[in-house]
Design an enzyme around this catalytic site. Structure first.
Site, PDB file in Angstrom:
ATOM      1  N   ILE A  13       0.754  -1.125   0.082  1.00 37.80           N
ATOM      2  CA  ILE A  13       0.085  -0.027   0.079  1.00 37.80           C
ATOM      3  C   ILE A  13       0.854   1.185  -0.049  1.00 37.80           C
ATOM      4  CG2 ILE A  13      -1.666   1.347   1.470  1.00 37.80           C
ATOM      5  CD1 ILE A  13      -2.913  -1.311   2.129  1.00 37.80           C
ATOM      6  N   ALA A  14       2.019   1.290   0.664  1.00 37.68           N
ATOM      7  CA  ALA A  14       3.116   2.366   0.860  1.00 37.68           C
ATOM      8  C   ALA A  14       3.314   2.681  -0.625  1.00 37.68           C
ATOM      9  CB  ALA A  14       4.186   2.270   1.883  1.00 37.68           C
ATOM     10  N   ASN A  40       2.683  -7.942   2.140  1.00 38.08           N
ATOM     11  CA  ASN A  40       1.888  -8.041   3.595  1.00 38.08           C
ATOM     12  C   ASN A  40       0.631  -7.243   3.605  1.00 38.08           C
ATOM     13  OD1 ASN A  40       3.731  -9.832   4.716  1.00 38.08           O
ATOM     14  ND2 ASN A  40       4.659  -8.058   6.154  1.00 38.08           N
ATOM     15  N   SER A  41       0.563  -6.170   2.786  1.00 39.30           N
ATOM     16  CA  SER A  41      -0.665  -5.372   2.226  1.00 39.30           C
ATOM     17  C   SER A  41      -1.709  -6.112   2.267  1.00 39.30           C
ATOM     18  CB  SER A  41      -0.514  -4.020   1.628  1.00 39.30           C
ATOM     19  OG  SER A  41       0.732  -3.315   2.023  1.00 39.30           O
ATOM     20  N   GLN A  45      -5.546  -7.887   7.585  1.00 45.00           N
ATOM     21  CA  GLN A  45      -7.183  -8.662   8.054  1.00 45.00           C
ATOM     22  C   GLN A  45      -7.823  -7.459   8.693  1.00 45.00           C
ATOM     23  OE1 GLN A  45      -6.459 -11.975  10.374  1.00 45.00           O
ATOM     24  NE2 GLN A  45      -6.193 -13.397   8.412  1.00 45.00           N
ATOM     25  N   GLY A  46      -7.503  -7.128  10.000  1.00 44.65           N
ATOM     26  CA  GLY A  46      -8.150  -6.286  10.890  1.00 44.65           C
ATOM     27  C   GLY A  46      -8.906  -4.945  10.402  1.00 44.65           C
ATOM     28  N   GLU A 111      -9.635  -3.436  18.629  1.00 47.12           N
ATOM     29  CA  GLU A 111      -8.385  -4.364  18.955  1.00 47.12           C
ATOM     30  C   GLU A 111      -7.710  -3.953  20.047  1.00 47.12           C
ATOM     31  OE1 GLU A 111      -6.019  -4.898  15.416  1.00 47.12           O
ATOM     32  OE2 GLU A 111      -7.947  -5.225  13.975  1.00 47.12           O
ATOM     33  N   ASP A 203      14.867  -6.968   2.664  1.00 45.91           N
ATOM     34  CA  ASP A 203      15.643  -6.386   1.786  1.00 45.91           C
ATOM     35  C   ASP A 203      15.743  -5.063   1.717  1.00 45.91           C
ATOM     36  OD1 ASP A 203      15.941  -9.216   0.642  1.00 45.91           O
ATOM     37  OD2 ASP A 203      14.358  -8.832  -0.844  1.00 45.91           O
ATOM     38  N   HIS A 224       3.074 -11.598  16.801  1.00 45.85           N
ATOM     39  CA  HIS A 224       1.621 -11.695  16.720  1.00 45.85           C
ATOM     40  C   HIS A 224       1.275 -12.923  17.495  1.00 45.85           C
ATOM     41  CE1 HIS A 224      -2.576 -11.407  15.896  1.00 45.85           C
ATOM     42  NE2 HIS A 224      -2.349 -10.345  15.256  1.00 45.85           N
ATOM     43  N   ARG A 270       0.130  -6.446  22.407  1.00 46.33           N
ATOM     44  CA  ARG A 270       0.538  -7.507  21.833  1.00 46.33           C
ATOM     45  C   ARG A 270       1.759  -8.156  22.390  1.00 46.33           C
ATOM     46  NH1 ARG A 270      -0.407  -6.473  15.359  1.00 46.33           N
ATOM     47  NH2 ARG A 270      -2.690  -6.363  15.642  1.00 46.33           N
ATOM     48  N   HIS A 328       5.550 -10.737  12.979  1.00 47.69           N
ATOM     49  CA  HIS A 328       4.677 -10.122  12.332  1.00 47.69           C
ATOM     50  C   HIS A 328       5.322  -8.628  11.788  1.00 47.69           C
ATOM     51  CE1 HIS A 328       0.668  -9.243  11.594  1.00 47.69           C
ATOM     52  NE2 HIS A 328       0.399  -8.334  12.415  1.00 47.69           N
ATOM     53  N   ARG A 363       4.085  -1.561  18.520  1.00 45.73           N
ATOM     54  CA  ARG A 363       3.071  -1.000  17.532  1.00 45.73           C
ATOM     55  C   ARG A 363       1.420  -1.346  17.959  1.00 45.73           C
ATOM     56  NH1 ARG A 363      -0.220  -2.950  12.573  1.00 45.73           N
ATOM     57  NH2 ARG A 363       0.942  -4.985  13.242  1.00 45.73           N
TER      58      ARG A 363
HETATM   59  C1  FAD Z   1      -1.217 -11.333   7.798  1.00 42.50           C
HETATM   60  C2  FAD Z   1      -1.176  -9.923   8.263  1.00 42.50           C
HETATM   61  C3  FAD Z   1      -1.963  -9.094   8.688  1.00 42.50           C
HETATM   62  C4  FAD Z   1      -1.864  -7.893   9.099  1.00 42.50           C
HETATM   63  N1  FAD Z   1      -3.063  -7.198   9.493  1.00 42.50           N
HETATM   64  C5  FAD Z   1      -3.090  -5.848   9.482  1.00 42.50           C
HETATM   65  C6  FAD Z   1      -4.061  -5.114   9.989  1.00 42.50           C
HETATM   66  O1  FAD Z   1      -5.369  -5.465  10.072  1.00 42.50           O
HETATM   67  N2  FAD Z   1      -3.871  -3.706  10.263  1.00 42.50           N
HETATM   68  C7  FAD Z   1      -2.611  -3.167   9.916  1.00 42.50           C
HETATM   69  O2  FAD Z   1      -2.700  -1.996  10.219  1.00 42.50           O
HETATM   70  N3  FAD Z   1      -1.597  -3.647   9.545  1.00 42.50           N
HETATM   71  C8  FAD Z   1      -1.479  -4.957   9.447  1.00 42.50           C
HETATM   72  N4  FAD Z   1      -0.389  -5.619   9.038  1.00 42.50           N
HETATM   73  C9  FAD Z   1       0.671  -5.117   8.730  1.00 42.50           C
HETATM   74  C10 FAD Z   1       0.310  -4.288   7.520  1.00 42.50           C
HETATM   75  O3  FAD Z   1      -0.204  -5.335   6.479  1.00 42.50           O
HETATM   76  C11 FAD Z   1       1.931  -4.237   7.020  1.00 42.50           C
HETATM   77  O4  FAD Z   1       2.661  -3.429   7.978  1.00 42.50           O
HETATM   78  C12 FAD Z   1       1.674  -2.943   5.826  1.00 42.50           C
HETATM   79  O5  FAD Z   1       0.986  -3.545   4.702  1.00 42.50           O
HETATM   80  C13 FAD Z   1       3.432  -2.781   5.284  1.00 42.50           C
HETATM   81  O6  FAD Z   1       3.047  -2.157   3.962  1.00 42.50           O
HETATM   82  P1  FAD Z   1       4.165  -1.672   2.946  1.00 42.50           P
HETATM   83  O7  FAD Z   1       3.476  -1.253   1.715  1.00 42.50           O
HETATM   84  O8  FAD Z   1       4.994  -1.120   3.896  1.00 42.50           O
HETATM   85  O9  FAD Z   1       4.694  -2.975   2.695  1.00 42.50           O
HETATM   86  P2  FAD Z   1       4.376  -4.519   2.071  1.00 42.50           P
HETATM   87  O10 FAD Z   1       2.785  -4.445   1.941  1.00 42.50           O
HETATM   88  O11 FAD Z   1       4.901  -5.406   2.971  1.00 42.50           O
HETATM   89  O12 FAD Z   1       4.875  -4.336   0.611  1.00 42.50           O
HETATM   90  C14 FAD Z   1       6.370  -4.632   0.429  1.00 42.50           C
HETATM   91  C15 FAD Z   1       6.436  -4.762  -1.106  1.00 42.50           C
HETATM   92  O13 FAD Z   1       7.999  -4.712  -1.321  1.00 42.50           O
HETATM   93  C16 FAD Z   1       8.260  -5.963  -2.117  1.00 42.50           C
HETATM   94  N5  FAD Z   1       9.885  -5.985  -1.905  1.00 42.50           N
HETATM   95  C17 FAD Z   1      10.278  -6.573  -0.861  1.00 42.50           C
HETATM   96  N6  FAD Z   1      11.711  -6.610  -1.101  1.00 42.50           N
HETATM   97  C18 FAD Z   1      11.837  -6.297  -2.478  1.00 42.50           C
HETATM   98  C19 FAD Z   1      13.130  -6.094  -3.346  1.00 42.50           C
HETATM   99  N7  FAD Z   1      14.184  -6.572  -2.734  1.00 42.50           N
HETATM  100  N8  FAD Z   1      12.891  -5.683  -4.702  1.00 42.50           N
HETATM  101  C20 FAD Z   1      11.808  -5.494  -4.957  1.00 42.50           C
HETATM  102  N9  FAD Z   1      10.417  -5.362  -4.289  1.00 42.50           N
HETATM  103  C21 FAD Z   1      10.909  -5.816  -2.915  1.00 42.50           C
HETATM  104  C22 FAD Z   1       7.418  -6.994  -1.731  1.00 42.50           C
HETATM  105  O14 FAD Z   1       7.201  -8.078  -2.594  1.00 42.50           O
HETATM  106  C23 FAD Z   1       6.292  -6.318  -1.369  1.00 42.50           C
HETATM  107  O15 FAD Z   1       5.622  -6.181  -2.844  1.00 42.50           O
HETATM  108  C24 FAD Z   1      -0.567  -7.371   8.874  1.00 42.50           C
HETATM  109  C25 FAD Z   1       0.485  -7.959   8.482  1.00 42.50           C
HETATM  110  C26 FAD Z   1       0.141  -9.271   7.943  1.00 42.50           C
HETATM  111  C27 FAD Z   1       1.510 -10.026   7.610  1.00 42.50           C
END
Ligand code: FAD
Length: 485
Positions: A13-14, A40-41, A45-46, A111, A203, A224, A270, A328, A363
């Protein structure tokens, strides 16, 4: 004519939101290790925490975030998250994002460590998938590089100017830009038991470290409490929202585990719940979530119900789900200011890979999706307000592969070692022993596998070093003082 070139590493999502906000005016490329849906995005679930009702306020959300973070958070960062969060959410709703509602009112989940229900959710327990898809469906003007792993930040004159990647055939590709945004998420795959997607192995942290960026708070890793646990293996997350709806943690004999441990019982922070469960498990207990009190379990948690059915858990009959804690979320990361800027010019970090200081030592549940949205918006706004000079890419140096002289450890062996040394409870001796072992290996990036294992080693060494420096327990960092084994 488009302005500067922007390289975003990561399609969670970021990264996706930053791309959405920048793609009309800039030349945006997203590089991602797996498919664009692997993150992870997509698994969240929550939901997303935000103070959007009349009874709630950013001030209350600030207080809960600070308390859960053991007051180790940076106040300005928490203020930004909790104040700007509702504005970002309202903007997405205006653009067409739908969160679950009933009779025109948002259905808000409760939560752990939140003083009131404030978790917006979508598709029941599919918030991450709905939100990521909503954003990615609008990315009509970006260039995608899927199945490419970023292995090095290219620098020139102390500035980040590009990214070197390996494709799935281990061929090198270099991409150049005026702004390089790390959005690579956390590091769950360092551990043998984790909720994280397969591509999330630290990474971005290693890329930043090798480029000379500052990382901080690396000892704070959230475990978690409730991963689905069957025959010694974990199969994804059972959201904390299930406890928010009334489920209780029990032992096999049915006694409640959290009674007498914390006033918030099953909804305690947590770190406390996971450490309590780890203690019980060490004494040979099996742990279950007892779901009798959860109303309409299957319609409220359709994704979790499907997963339980897939794994043949007879939850309808027993009202029990077998659970176990697992790695987590990383609270620390690449240190940034409130615009996502790192100490390296041209290099930004947003989302879980970044350490803005919002999470402190632990967190607060559902604050991380909010973090991705707030800082995805903020980095885009900063870049728009601060134009950079376009560079002539022919003068940029191309990195070379470092071929391996000695074999790296096997990934599973490394995960097991990390699980023992850097897990829920740490000791000085285990940390030192791990560092002694890990220091034997050199870094290599001739193949994606080598690069990933090298990154895991580098990041694990940094966690161990940070953990050794913090000699007292705080939040998610638990160190047994005076214990040698
Ligand atoms: C099962 C689960 C449930 C969760 N539930 C919640 C919730 O309900 N509410 C909440 O607030 N948070 C929740 N979290 C945490 C939250 O989902 C994450 O902290 C958040 O989505 C992180 O987003 P991001 O965009 O920073 O990274 P991510 O969504 O993790 O995306 C990282 C991206 O970088 C890519 N990447 C990694 N390394 C490389 C590389 N070397 N080269 C190219 N691409 C790379 C990955 O493939 C991925 O596409 C949950 C996490 C998990 C695992």
């Amino acid at each position: 004519m488009k302005k500067e070139r922007i390289i975003i590493i990561g399609s969670g999502i970021a990264g996706s939101l930053a791309a959405l906000r920048l793609m009309q005016d800039y030349d945006v490329t997203i590089i991602t290790k797996g498919t664009k849906q692997e993150s992870n995005s997509m698994l969240a679930q929550g939901g997303v925490a935000a103070a959007i009702t009349k009874d709630d306020s950013p001030k209350k959300h600030f207080r809960d975030t600070f308390q859960a973070g053991c007051y180790h958070n940076k106040p300005l960062a928490v203020c930004e998250l909790t104040t700007y969060g509702p504005i970002v959410i309202q903007k997405l709703i205006k653009e067409g994002m739908t969160f679950d509602q009933q009779n025109g009112e948002f259905l808000l989940g409760l939560e752990g460590a939140h003083q009131m229900p404030r978790i917006l959710h979508a598709g029941g327990d599919q918030t991450g998938k709905v939100l990521t898809t909503f954003i990615q469906n609008q990315l009509t003007a970006v260039q995608w590089r899927e199945q490419e792993m970023a292995i090095q930040i290219i620098k020139q004159d102390h500035q980040a100017v590009g990214v070197c990647c390996l494709d799935s055939n281990n061929q090198l590709h270099n991409y150049y830009g005026e702004h390089i945004i790390l959005a690579t998420g956390g590091l769950g795959q360092l551990f043998p038991v984790t909720t994280n997607a397969k591509t999330i192995s630290g990474d971005g942290l290693a890329l930043a470290l090798n480029a000379g960026a500052t990382l901080s708070d690396m000892e704070f890793i959230q475990f978690h409490p409730t991963l689905l646990f069957i025959d010694g293996h974990c199969h994804g997350l059972i959201s904390e929202a299930v406890r928010g709806e009334g489920a209780k943690l029990i032992r096999e004999n049915g006694t409640a585990i959290m009674e007498g441990v914390h006033p918030l019982l099953d909804l305690a922070p947590r770190d406390i719940v996971s450490a309590t469960l780890a203690n019980e498990i060490a004494q040979g207990e099996l742990i279950f979530l007892e779901i009798t009190a959860v109303k309409n379990f299957e319609s409220r948690f359709p994704g979790i119900s499907a997963s339980l059915d897939n794994h043949q858990v007879p939850f309808r009959k027993t009202k029990r789900i077998p659970v176990h804690p697992g790695a987590h979320f990383l609270m620390g990361g690449v240190r940034t200011d409130l615009h996502g800027k790192t100490n390296i010019k041209g290099l930004y970090a947003i989302g879980e890979v970044a350490n803005t200081g919002v999470h402190g030592a632990n967190r607060l549940a559902s604050n991380s999706l909010l973090e991705t949205l707030v800082f995805g918006e903020k980095v885009a706004a900063y870049i728009q307000a601060n134009p950079a000079k376009k560079r002539n890419q022919s003068v940029t140096p191309a990195p070379t592969k470092h071929l391996l002289a000695h074999p790296l450890p096997d990934k599973q062996q490394l995960q097991e070692k990390i699980g023992i040394a850097l897990g829920i409870t740490r000791t000085e001796e285990k940390l030192t022993e791990f560092l002694h072992w890990a220091n034997h290996f050199e870094q290599a990036n001739g193949t994606c596998e080598e690069a990933e294992i090298s990154n895991m080693l580098l990041v694990a060494k940094l966690i161990a070093t940070s953990a050794l420096k913090r000699t007292e327990s705080l939040g998610a960092h638990r160190i047994l003082e005076g214990v040698t084994k």
